[in-house]
Write an enzyme that holds these catalytic residues in place. Structure first.
Site, PDB file in Angstrom:
ATOM      1  N   ASP A   1       0.840  -1.195   0.000  1.00  0.00           N
ATOM      2  CA  ASP A   1       0.000   0.000   0.000  1.00  0.00           C
ATOM      3  C   ASP A   1       0.878   1.249   0.000  1.00  0.00           C
ATOM      4  O   ASP A   1       1.645   1.477   0.938  1.00  0.00           O
ATOM      5  CB  ASP A   1      -0.886  -0.012   1.256  1.00  0.00           C
ATOM      6  CG  ASP A   1      -1.862   1.146   1.277  1.00  0.00           C
ATOM      7  OD1 ASP A   1      -2.925   1.023   0.645  1.00  0.00           O
ATOM      8  OD2 ASP A   1      -1.554   2.188   1.892  1.00  0.00           O
TER       9      ASP A   1
ATOM     10  N   TYR B   1       2.865   9.929  -0.284  1.00  0.00           N
ATOM     11  CA  TYR B   1       3.966   9.350   0.499  1.00  0.00           C
ATOM     12  C   TYR B   1       5.328   9.653  -0.148  1.00  0.00           C
ATOM     13  O   TYR B   1       6.363   9.499   0.488  1.00  0.00           O
ATOM     14  CB  TYR B   1       3.811   7.827   0.650  1.00  0.00           C
ATOM     15  CG  TYR B   1       2.559   7.348   1.358  1.00  0.00           C
ATOM     16  CD1 TYR B   1       1.702   8.232   2.013  1.00  0.00           C
ATOM     17  CD2 TYR B   1       2.226   6.000   1.370  1.00  0.00           C
ATOM     18  CE1 TYR B   1       0.550   7.784   2.636  1.00  0.00           C
ATOM     19  CE2 TYR B   1       1.070   5.546   2.007  1.00  0.00           C
ATOM     20  CZ  TYR B   1       0.234   6.441   2.626  1.00  0.00           C
ATOM     21  OH  TYR B   1      -0.905   5.982   3.245  1.00  0.00           O
TER      22      TYR B   1
ATOM     23  N   LYS C   1      -2.797   5.851  -4.132  1.00  0.00           N
ATOM     24  CA  LYS C   1      -3.943   6.727  -3.823  1.00  0.00           C
ATOM     25  C   LYS C   1      -3.790   8.071  -4.524  1.00  0.00           C
ATOM     26  O   LYS C   1      -2.716   8.672  -4.482  1.00  0.00           O
ATOM     27  CB  LYS C   1      -4.035   6.953  -2.310  1.00  0.00           C
ATOM     28  CG  LYS C   1      -3.939   5.664  -1.509  1.00  0.00           C
ATOM     29  CD  LYS C   1      -4.154   5.867  -0.031  1.00  0.00           C
ATOM     30  CE  LYS C   1      -3.772   4.609   0.736  1.00  0.00           C
ATOM     31  NZ  LYS C   1      -2.316   4.521   1.059  1.00  0.00           N
TER      32      LYS C   1
ATOM     33  N   HIS D   1      -7.730   9.374  -1.967  1.00  0.00           N
ATOM     34  CA  HIS D   1      -7.092   9.306  -0.640  1.00  0.00           C
ATOM     35  C   HIS D   1      -7.971   9.883   0.472  1.00  0.00           C
ATOM     36  O   HIS D   1      -7.986   9.376   1.590  1.00  0.00           O
ATOM     37  CB  HIS D   1      -5.743  10.025  -0.668  1.00  0.00           C
ATOM     38  CG  HIS D   1      -4.776   9.544   0.358  1.00  0.00           C
ATOM     39  ND1 HIS D   1      -3.426   9.559   0.188  1.00  0.00           N
ATOM     40  CD2 HIS D   1      -4.969   9.020   1.588  1.00  0.00           C
ATOM     41  CE1 HIS D   1      -2.833   9.076   1.263  1.00  0.00           C
ATOM     42  NE2 HIS D   1      -3.748   8.743   2.136  1.00  0.00           N
TER      43      HIS D   1
HETATM   44  N1  LIG Z   1      -5.594   6.081   3.675  1.00  0.00           N
HETATM   45  C1  LIG Z   1      -5.061   6.840   4.613  1.00  0.00           C
HETATM   46  O1  LIG Z   1      -5.403   8.016   4.789  1.00  0.00           O
HETATM   47  C2  LIG Z   1      -3.996   6.241   5.484  1.00  0.00           C
HETATM   48  C3  LIG Z   1      -3.594   6.932   6.653  1.00  0.00           C
HETATM   49  C4  LIG Z   1      -2.637   6.329   7.466  1.00  0.00           C
HETATM   50  C5  LIG Z   1      -2.095   5.103   7.122  1.00  0.00           C
HETATM   51  N2  LIG Z   1      -2.468   4.477   5.960  1.00  0.00           N
HETATM   52  C6  LIG Z   1      -1.880   3.175   5.547  1.00  0.00           C
HETATM   53  O2  LIG Z   1      -1.846   2.286   6.663  1.00  0.00           O
HETATM   54  C7  LIG Z   1      -0.507   1.906   6.929  1.00  0.00           C
HETATM   55  C8  LIG Z   1      -0.274   1.626   8.411  1.00  0.00           C
HETATM   56  O3  LIG Z   1      -0.572   2.732   9.205  1.00  0.00           O
HETATM   57  P1  LIG Z   1       0.543   3.563  10.009  1.00  0.00           P
HETATM   58  O4  LIG Z   1       1.763   3.673   9.157  1.00  0.00           O
HETATM   59  O5  LIG Z   1      -0.117   4.786  10.484  1.00  0.00           O
HETATM   60  O6  LIG Z   1       0.872   2.776  11.305  1.00  0.00           O
HETATM   61  P2  LIG Z   1       0.663   1.431  12.130  1.00  0.00           P
HETATM   62  O7  LIG Z   1       0.793   0.246  11.255  1.00  0.00           O
HETATM   63  O8  LIG Z   1      -0.564   1.608  12.931  1.00  0.00           O
HETATM   64  O9  LIG Z   1       1.936   1.570  13.092  1.00  0.00           O
HETATM   65  C9  LIG Z   1       3.239   1.729  12.590  1.00  0.00           C
HETATM   66  C10 LIG Z   1       4.202   1.944  13.754  1.00  0.00           C
HETATM   67  O10 LIG Z   1       4.193   0.788  14.599  1.00  0.00           O
HETATM   68  C11 LIG Z   1       5.518   0.253  14.645  1.00  0.00           C
HETATM   69  N3  LIG Z   1       5.414  -1.211  14.605  1.00  0.00           N
HETATM   70  C12 LIG Z   1       4.828  -1.939  13.624  1.00  0.00           C
HETATM   71  N4  LIG Z   1       4.912  -3.235  13.910  1.00  0.00           N
HETATM   72  C13 LIG Z   1       5.592  -3.346  15.083  1.00  0.00           C
HETATM   73  C14 LIG Z   1       6.006  -4.434  15.871  1.00  0.00           C
HETATM   74  N5  LIG Z   1       5.725  -5.678  15.515  1.00  0.00           N
HETATM   75  N6  LIG Z   1       6.687  -4.162  17.022  1.00  0.00           N
HETATM   76  C15 LIG Z   1       6.952  -2.893  17.404  1.00  0.00           C
HETATM   77  N7  LIG Z   1       6.584  -1.814  16.678  1.00  0.00           N
HETATM   78  C16 LIG Z   1       5.900  -2.035  15.526  1.00  0.00           C
HETATM   79  C17 LIG Z   1       6.247   0.766  13.448  1.00  0.00           C
HETATM   80  O11 LIG Z   1       7.631   0.780  13.728  1.00  0.00           O
HETATM   81  P3  LIG Z   1       8.811   0.503  12.642  1.00  0.00           P
HETATM   82  O12 LIG Z   1       8.399   1.174  11.369  1.00  0.00           O
HETATM   83  O13 LIG Z   1      10.002   1.088  13.282  1.00  0.00           O
HETATM   84  O14 LIG Z   1       8.956  -0.983  12.448  1.00  0.00           O
HETATM   85  C18 LIG Z   1       5.630   2.146  13.302  1.00  0.00           C
HETATM   86  O15 LIG Z   1       6.224   3.050  14.200  1.00  0.00           O
HETATM   87  C19 LIG Z   1       0.295   3.091   6.375  1.00  0.00           C
HETATM   88  O16 LIG Z   1       1.657   2.790   6.219  1.00  0.00           O
HETATM   89  C20 LIG Z   1      -0.441   3.351   5.099  1.00  0.00           C
HETATM   90  O17 LIG Z   1      -0.076   2.411   4.096  1.00  0.00           O
HETATM   91  C21 LIG Z   1      -3.430   5.030   5.156  1.00  0.00           C
END
Ligand SMILES: NC(=O)c1ccc[n+]([C@@H]2O[C@H](COP(=O)([O-])OP(=O)(O)OC[C@H]3O[C@@H](n4cnc5c(N)ncnc54)[C@H](OP(=O)(O)O)[C@@H]3O)[C@@H](O)[C@H]2O)c1
Length: 290
Positions: free
Chosen positions: A46, A51, A76, A109
């Site tokens: 994704d 980004y 997106k 998005h």
């Molecule tokens: N459509 C939208 O508007 C929208 C908005 C936000 C996000 N998204 C999508 O959703 C994805 C995920 O959301 P997100 O990036 O906000 O965050 P998330 O997946 O909720 O959390 C990511 C954070 O958690 C940490 N983490 C992940 N797995 C871990 C583990 N097993 N142990 C310890 N720490 C862990 C990561 O650290 P490290 O990176 O250091 O491993 C990072 O700091 C995004 O990357 C994006 O593709 C979409």
């Protein structure tokens, strides 16, 4: 096996239920992260125009030597693209940056430009219908295999449904323990729209919540594993992000079941009301009281 689990979109295309999020991974670092994810077994990546890492994501997919048709790539359309020509140009931009012949799925998005999210009442109905027409045309020309939306509420979806020749196939929304939009999820499912749960670990906020930590201990799993499994059991496609390869691997090890009773407890965890610097995150009125 988690990586083989798929949903079927309304046009018959299969989407892997576990995806790899790439928000906040810079272009020069994303190649390594996506390659690690693909090596571990993820087949759904994704990204988004905003980004700034579409080039690196495309490069990682090519370098992986995995057959293109075995990978599901989502990007997106920028939230600010609210007319037909701009939306179409951004789609061309994604194809050029990723150097892909086609993108598996593109989604709008956000119904509102980012600087208006949680600030303005303007839902950009006309602009979103225009962007949707661009997506439909790109879909029909074969450049995109599936189309959808992100951050859309029920009103925003109804606006698209009122003119759609092709209905949105997914709605990618913020969905995690302590902020779960159950009514919106039901609405999407009733309309044949697959829900994708973004920020399953609440962008890291989940680590600060005692109830989540305690429940993770009960199941002898980590906080991220509990969070990802919770979304999984809400019948969503789940999109965790991790840059650390150990985290990437750990997040795919979710082969356990949260009991109905514990799912209900987790749905009641107090709503996160303040995401700090991420003030554009929606806080849903419905904190899971169902
Ligand atoms: N459509 C939208 O508007 C929208 C908005 C936000 C996000 N998204 C999508 O959703 C994805 C995920 O959301 P997100 O990036 O906000 O965050 P998330 O997946 O909720 O959390 C990511 C954070 O958690 C940490 N983490 C992940 N797995 C871990 C583990 N097993 N142990 C310890 N720490 C862990 C990561 O650290 P490290 O990176 O250091 O491993 C990072 O700091 C995004 O990357 C994006 O593709 C979409």
């Amino acid at each position: 096996m988690i990586f083989q689990e798929t949903y079927t979109l309304s046009n018959g295309i299969k989407i892997p239920r576990l995806g790899f999020g790439t928000w906040c991974i810079r272009d020069e670092k994303v190649e390594k992260a996506v390659q690690a994810a693909l090596q571990i077994g993820y087949r759904h990546i994704d990204t988004a125009q905003v980004y700034g890492n579409e080039r690196g994501v495309g490069e990682a997919i090519r370098q992986s030597k995995i057959k293109r048709e075995d990978i599901f790539l989502t990007s997106k359309i920028a939230a600010e693209a609210k007319d037909y020509d701009t939306a179409m140009k951004t789609i061309e931009g994604t194809l050029a940056k990723t150097q892909m012949e086609y993108i598996d799925m593109m989604i709008i998005h956000s119904p509102q430009p980012w600087d208006e999210v949680n600030v303005s009442e303007n839902r950009y109905e006309e602009g979103n219908r225009e962007a949707w027409r661009a997506l439909e045309d790109a879909y029909q020309s074969g450049k995109i295999r599936a189309i959808g939306v992100s951050n859309f509420n029920c009103h925003d979806i109804e606006n698209i449904l009122s003119i759609a020749k092709i209905k949105p196939m997914v709605n990618q929304i913020l969905c995690h323990i302590a902020n779960t939009p159950l009514e919106l999820i039901d609405f999407c499912h009733e309309n044949g729209i697959i829900v994708e749960a973004y920020s399953p670990i609440a962008h890291g906020e989940a680590f600060k919540i005692k109830e989540i930590e305690d429940m993770a201990k009960k199941y002898e799993v980590t906080v991220p594993q509990l969070c990802i499994r919770y979304d999984w059991q809400l019948d969503t496609v789940v999109l965790p992000k991790a840059e650390n390869p150990e985290h990437i691997k750990e997040n795919s090890q979710i082969d356990f079941v949260i009991s109905d009773e514990d799912m209900n407890t987790l749905k009641q965890v107090e709503l996160i009301k303040n995401y700090g610097e991420y003030s554009h995150y929606p806080v849903y009125a419905n904190p899971g009281k169902k």
